[in-house]
Design a protein around this motif. Structure first.
Motif, PDB file in Angstrom:
ATOM      1  N   THR A  84       3.089  -4.932  -2.412  1.00  0.00           N
ATOM      2  CA  THR A  84       3.017  -6.219  -1.981  1.00  0.00           C
ATOM      3  C   THR A  84       1.307  -6.563  -2.370  1.00  0.00           C
ATOM      4  OG1 THR A  84       2.681  -4.348  -0.264  1.00  0.00           O
ATOM      5  CG2 THR A  84       4.316  -6.103  -0.093  1.00  0.00           C
ATOM      6  N   GLU A  85       0.724  -5.626  -2.705  1.00  0.00           N
ATOM      7  CA  GLU A  85      -0.755  -5.880  -2.970  1.00  0.00           C
ATOM      8  C   GLU A  85      -0.946  -6.439  -4.312  1.00  0.00           C
ATOM      9  OE1 GLU A  85      -2.752  -5.033  -0.607  1.00  0.00           O
ATOM     10  OE2 GLU A  85      -1.153  -4.757   0.643  1.00  0.00           O
ATOM     11  N   SER A  86      -2.019  -7.543  -4.525  1.00  0.00           N
ATOM     12  CA  SER A  86      -2.062  -7.781  -5.942  1.00  0.00           C
ATOM     13  C   SER A  86      -3.640  -7.291  -6.128  1.00  0.00           C
ATOM     14  CB  SER A  86      -2.061  -9.225  -6.038  1.00  0.00           C
ATOM     15  OG  SER A  86      -2.536 -10.137  -5.015  1.00  0.00           O
ATOM     16  N   ARG A  87      -4.044  -6.316  -5.352  1.00  0.00           N
ATOM     17  CA  ARG A  87      -5.544  -5.953  -5.613  1.00  0.00           C
ATOM     18  C   ARG A  87      -5.593  -5.077  -6.801  1.00  0.00           C
ATOM     19  NH1 ARG A  87      -6.968  -2.217  -0.843  1.00  0.00           N
ATOM     20  NH2 ARG A  87      -4.601  -2.532  -0.146  1.00  0.00           N
ATOM     21  N   GLN A  92      -4.741  -0.683 -11.053  1.00  0.00           N
ATOM     22  CA  GLN A  92      -5.606   0.397 -11.659  1.00  0.00           C
ATOM     23  C   GLN A  92      -4.926   1.791 -11.382  1.00  0.00           C
ATOM     24  OE1 GLN A  92      -7.424   0.418 -14.100  1.00  0.00           O
ATOM     25  NE2 GLN A  92      -7.362  -1.683 -14.125  1.00  0.00           N
TER      26      GLN A  92
ATOM     27  N   HIS B  45       4.306  -2.073   6.286  1.00  0.00           N
ATOM     28  CA  HIS B  45       4.539  -2.546   4.839  1.00  0.00           C
ATOM     29  C   HIS B  45       5.881  -3.129   4.351  1.00  0.00           C
ATOM     30  CE1 HIS B  45       3.345  -2.184   0.689  1.00  0.00           C
ATOM     31  NE2 HIS B  45       4.499  -1.746   0.451  1.00  0.00           N
ATOM     32  N   ALA B 137      -4.346 -11.159   0.258  1.00  0.00           N
ATOM     33  CA  ALA B 137      -3.487 -10.628  -0.884  1.00  0.00           C
ATOM     34  C   ALA B 137      -2.041 -11.236  -0.892  1.00  0.00           C
ATOM     35  CB  ALA B 137      -3.165  -9.182  -0.513  1.00  0.00           C
TER      36      ALA B 137
END
Lengths: 121, 705
Positions: A84-87, A92, B45, B137
């Motif tokens: 869900t994160e595009s961080r 990495q 989540h 995000a």
């Protein structure tokens, strides 16, 4: 022969959506409900690709990938991580664990197929 | 299907919320339990991530805030407090009411979603003084719908993956394939880094690739190909050519320039080599300055650009086709017909005048007219594919109606035929295909019982054969039963029970008017008004139709048609001073008929030609031409549906290419004449309708018998 893909997610809704999309596109699908379940199913089923969620009980996505990469038999299987994160930091981390590619939730069925084709050909 | 998923989501999310509640209550007692915090985070989540996928955007947006907070709790950045637990429990209730989509139970303690959201934000804010806020995000992904069209560009890519790339499950070949799918693409693999076999680690990738790609999808699409591997490879990408470069026309880059540009070769080295005047590539490799692979890649790039530019050049030419109303073409064809006639007169007059100047002009006109005629007729040629296409639907609908499984396969759709022929061909073909579907192909059960696959196949093919087009309709159905045909023919009084017929003649019985062998009349076919109509239609098109069949394995119908209806290659003959034209396509040979021969045959109108008895028709008698025939007449022997039949005329003049003119309304019903043509001297020659005359003769003969 049809390519077989394993979808790993603790949330049945996502699992079903991924399965339905892939089956419609002609792939065979194996479902697993978390990392541990995936590993035990991998022992008996040969798959061409794994699509896994990141956050799961028992064994999460990163753990699954690390375990798979450490095993001769699954070392080269392409793995797509659903996040869900595009961080970048998270990517990495995935990358470092040995993930082949990733797909950010929410995604549309077409996006899933594009990504699968990109990795599986 | 989406609704099913939404419902599944609701159910599962409700379970998660129950679990979340108990986790929260436990957490209140043991605020340091990492496992519990993890569980709360995961629940949030999942609710967030899946919510967005199934269209619960409000839930996703709301939960995102809480998830962010718990992510930090997990990292130990925010402590677990009573306040936090209370807030989360309220949030849980709000999510539940959002899930139920029930406005009544919204905001249990008077707290609105935005109020709770703000409270969470405040919690985060305490911390955010130290850490700047993250970019959301959760930004919606841009929709690709309204992207501007990209310019076509050629780019040069060097893709050198790290050796360990396989360990991430990446197959570089897939990436190269993806590049290939984006446009015109040339790929050169460099293998010079592959070590001797003893030192090879099979888990490493030693190869790197040079790719030249011309694409109109934009550079970002190309970059996207490598999105998963960008930090695992050495990737160089540059645009080297825009197709719209106006001055890019002729100047191809030289090999040396390309190599220097790519940094494979130093400029001084290039200068030094160039002074030696040999093939640059050879020299460079010979001197060890560069590997053969790199030279090859540069050469490929050169070639690629050259072809791309050439293509672009041809593309710039004005539209390849224009649409014109069909009548305009018909008028043009008519005019060309007139011109051909006038030209013939000119040629004839010129030869009479014996004037060299006029003769040379006449010859020139003749050549031009011929070219003009061929080109004009060509314009009206259309591929038969569109007609074939329509039959797919026909077969599908019919077979469903009759409960059969039938597949229609086609071949030679590109075969061209005159527009008028194609138009008139449609109905007969529909009829023949209906017959195949109805009578030919058996029901799936019968087929399986006869060791055939349940689905029948009807194959439709078209091909050129000289000045003709041959259309074949083949089915793998039950075929024609000769016995049944014979019995039926006798029953209906078409033949005597003791008549001996050849196989071909038996099959031809089908074409008799009123002949139908179907057990029952269906609404698809079987009324016996079909095949004779088909046959007549073929005759109007100056074509022939033949049937062959084997019982149990299928039937083949072969139709032979002239390429065009506007022109006929004819044999010009004369009776007294009248001219007639016989279509050359059915003429087989010409033989003499002397008075003596006639006497020998005792008035039976048959001639012995090389041992074969050939019946003939006297055109003089048929068309009631006055006068006495010459001592030596000519028989023009024609082949029609496998029979040889002669036509007796006074004189055979020669081959004549004829533009066909209709006879006009008054003469519409004249039998035995299908049209007329104007000869060079202005006289009219009638075109003989050979099949009609033969049919007529056969009928007369039968009446006498």
């Amino acid at each position: 022969m049809n390519k077989r893909i394993m979808t790993v997610d603790d949330f049945a809704g996502i699992r079903h959506m991924v399965s339905a999309t892939l089956q419609e596109a002609g792939y065979e699908v194996v479902e697993a409900k978390d990392g541990r379940d995936a590993l035990s199913k991998l022992e008996s089923t040969q798959v061409d690709m794994v699509i896994t969620d990141l956050n799961m009980p028992n064994l999460d996505g990163i753990g699954l990938v690390e375990d798979m990469r450490a095993n001769m038999a699954y070392k080269f299987i392409p793995i797509i991580m659903l996040t869900t994160e595009s961080r970048d930091s998270q990517k990495q981390k995935c990358k470092f664990a040995g993930v082949t590619g990733w797909l950010s939730k929410p995604f549309k069925p077409e996006q899933l197929l594009t990504t699968v084709r990109k990795v599986l050909g | 299907m989406i609704d099913v998923h939404r419902e599944a989501y609701r159910e599962e999310a409700r379970e998660l919320l129950v679990e979340l509640e108990s986790s929260l209550l436990d957490l209140e007692e043991r605020p340091d339990d990492k496992e519990l915090i993890g569980r709360v985070f995961r629940a949030m989540h999942t609710i967030k991530g899946s919510g967005a996928m199934f269209g619960f955007d409000d839930i996703a947006g709301f939960t995102h805030q809480i998830e962010t907070v718990y992510d930090r709790v997990r990292q130990g950045e925010i402590p677990v407090t009573k306040e936090l637990i209370n807030l989360t429990l309220t949030a849980k209730d709000i999510i539940k009411s959002m899930l139920d989509e029930d406005p009544q139970c919204e905001a249990p303690e008077g707290l609105t979603p935005s109020g709770v959201e703000d409270a969470f934000k405040r919690l985060v804010a305490k911390d955010e003084a130290v850490n700047p806020p993250k970019s959301p995000a959760f930004a919606a992904q841009p929709e690709g719908a309204s992207l501007p069209p990209f310019q076509t560009a050629t780019c040069r890519i060097r893709f050198a993956p790290q050796r360990e790339i396989f360990l991430n499950g990446t197959n570089p070949i897939m990436l190269l394939n993806e590049l290939r799918s984006q446009g015109e693409c040339e790929i050169v693999a460099h293998t010079e880094l592959v070590p001797p076999i003893k030192e090879i680690n099979p888990e490493y990738c030693y190869t790197y690739w040079d790719v030249i790609l011309t694409t109109d999808r934009g550079i970002d699409a190309v970059k996207d190909v490598f999105i998963f591997v960008e930090d695992q490879c050495d990737l160089k990408m540059e645009i080297i050519d825009y197709q719209s470069d106006e001055d890019a026309g002729e100047n191809h880059k030289r090999l040396g320039e390309i190599l220097v540009e790519k940094g494979d070769l130093g400029r001084e080295d290039l200068q030094k080599i160039l002074s030696e005047k040999k093939y640059l590539g050879e020299i460079l490799v010979g001197k060890g300055l560069i590997t053969p692979g790199k030279v090859e890649a540069a050469l490929v790039e050169q070639e690629h650009l050259r072809t791309i530019r050439e293509k672009a050049k041809t593309k710039d030419e004005p539209a390849a086709s224009i649409r014109v109303p069909a009548e305009k073409l018909d008028i043009l064809v008519n005019l060309v017909g007139e011109l051909v006639t006038v030209q013939a007169r000119l040629s004839q007059t010129a030869s009479l005048l014996q004037n060299v100047d006029v003769a040379s002009i006449a010859e020139e006109v003749e050549r031009l007219t011929e070219e003009l005629r061929d080109n004009t007729l060509n314009i009206r040629m259309l591929p038969i594919g569109t007609t074939f296409g329509r039959f797919k639907r026909l077969v599908r609908d019919l077979s469903q109606e009759l409960g059969k499984e039938i597949e229609l396969t086609t071949e030679g759709e590109e075969t061209e035929l005159d527009k008028t022929v194609i138009e008139q061909l449609n109905d007969p073909l529909v009829h023949l295909i209906r017959n195949c579907v109805d009578h030919g192909i058996e029901s799936p059960e019968t087929r399986v019982a006869n060791n055939k696959p349940p689905a029948g196949i009807i194959h439709l093919s078209a091909s050129h054969s000289g000045a003709h087009v041959v259309i074949r309709i083949r089915d793998d159905g039950k075929g024609l039963d000769k016995e049944v045909l014979l019995t039926k023919a006798v029953e209906k009084g078409f033949i005597h029970s003791n008549t001996e017929l050849t196989e071909k003649e038996i099959f031809n019985l089908i074409f008799l008017p009123g002949f139908s062998t179907a057990q029952s009349v269906t609404n698809v076919s079987g009324r016996g008004v079909g095949m004779d109509v088909v046959k007549r239609a073929m005759a109007t098109l100056r074509g022939t139709i033949e049937i062959s069949s084997e019982k149990g394995t299928g039937t083949l119908v072969t139709i032979k048609l002239p390429l065009t209806l506007a022109i006929v290659e004819g044999l010009l003959v004369a009776i007294s001073n009248q001219y007639f034209v016989l279509p050359l396509s059915i003429v087989e040979e010409c033989v003499e008929l002397t008075e003596e021969d006639t006497k020998k045959s005792h008035g039976r109108n048959t001639a012995h030609i090389r041992g074969e008895l050939v019946p003939y028709i006297r055109l003089r008698k048929e068309f009631a031409v006055p006068g006495k025939p010459p001592a030596i007449e000519q028989i023009v022997v024609t082949g029609h549906n496998g029979d040889r039949i002669g036509f007796v005329v006074d004189n055979v003049i020669g081959e004549h290419q004829t533009v066909i003119k209709n006879l006009g309304r008054l003469y519409k019903d004249v039998e035995g004449i299908s049209g007329a043509t104007i000869l060079g001297d202005g006289t009219v020659a009638l075109i003989v309708d050979v099949p009609k005359l033969i049919d007529k003769a056969i009928q007369t003969e039968e009446r006498y018998n």
